[in-house]
Design a protein around this motif. Structure first.
Motif, short mmCIF file in Angstrom:
data_model
loop_
_atom_site.label_atom_id
_atom_site.label_comp_id
_atom_site.label_asym_id
_atom_site.label_seq_id
_atom_site.Cartn_x
_atom_site.Cartn_y
_atom_site.Cartn_z
N LEU A 9 -60.96 -64.33 14.32
CA LEU A 9 -60.17 -64.60 15.51
C LEU A 9 -59.75 -63.32 16.21
N THR A 52 -53.41 -67.94 19.76
CA THR A 52 -52.62 -69.05 19.22
C THR A 52 -53.28 -69.70 18.01
N LEU A 53 -54.54 -69.39 17.76
CA LEU A 53 -55.27 -69.99 16.64
C LEU A 53 -55.08 -69.23 15.32
#
Length: 110
Positions: A9, A52-53
């Protein structure tokens, strides 16, 4: 598995943010036009969602750690896309930043 997901990510976030900023730079500074600028704005927006992940729920921690990823990622982008050659101090600084990322994100906490 959570660490691998987090690292991926961070890489995706770096590509989105650095790529978005580069596209805007190309659109404005290299006169490539509004399409490049628009693509950059979309990529920068995607960066905001990717963050946000992250599995950690603390915004400040994620953003602080991402700062180190951004430093190293910016140098990598410059090397790959703009044929920039960092000197040893650039590389040492980026390595220090990545050590900071590892400590901030992956140090054991109670």
């Amino acid at each position: 598995m959570l660490v691998l997901r987090s690292v991926l990510l961070f890489v995706l976030a770096a590509v989105a943010e650095i790529g978005g900023a580069w596209l805007i730079w190309q659109g404005v500074r290299e006169h490539k036009g509004l399409l490049w600028i628009g693509a950059g704005v979309i990529a920068l927006g995607a960066y905001g969602f990717v963050a946000t992940l992250q599995p950690d729920a603390n915004f400040g921690r994620i953003l602080a750690a991402y700062g180190g990823v951004f430093v190293a990622g910016s140098l990598a982008w410059a090397m790959l896309v703009d044929k920039f050659r960092p000197d040893r101090y650039d590389l040492i600084g980026a390595a220090i930043c990545l050590v900071g990322v590892a400590i901030i994100m992956y140090a054991p906490r109670s």
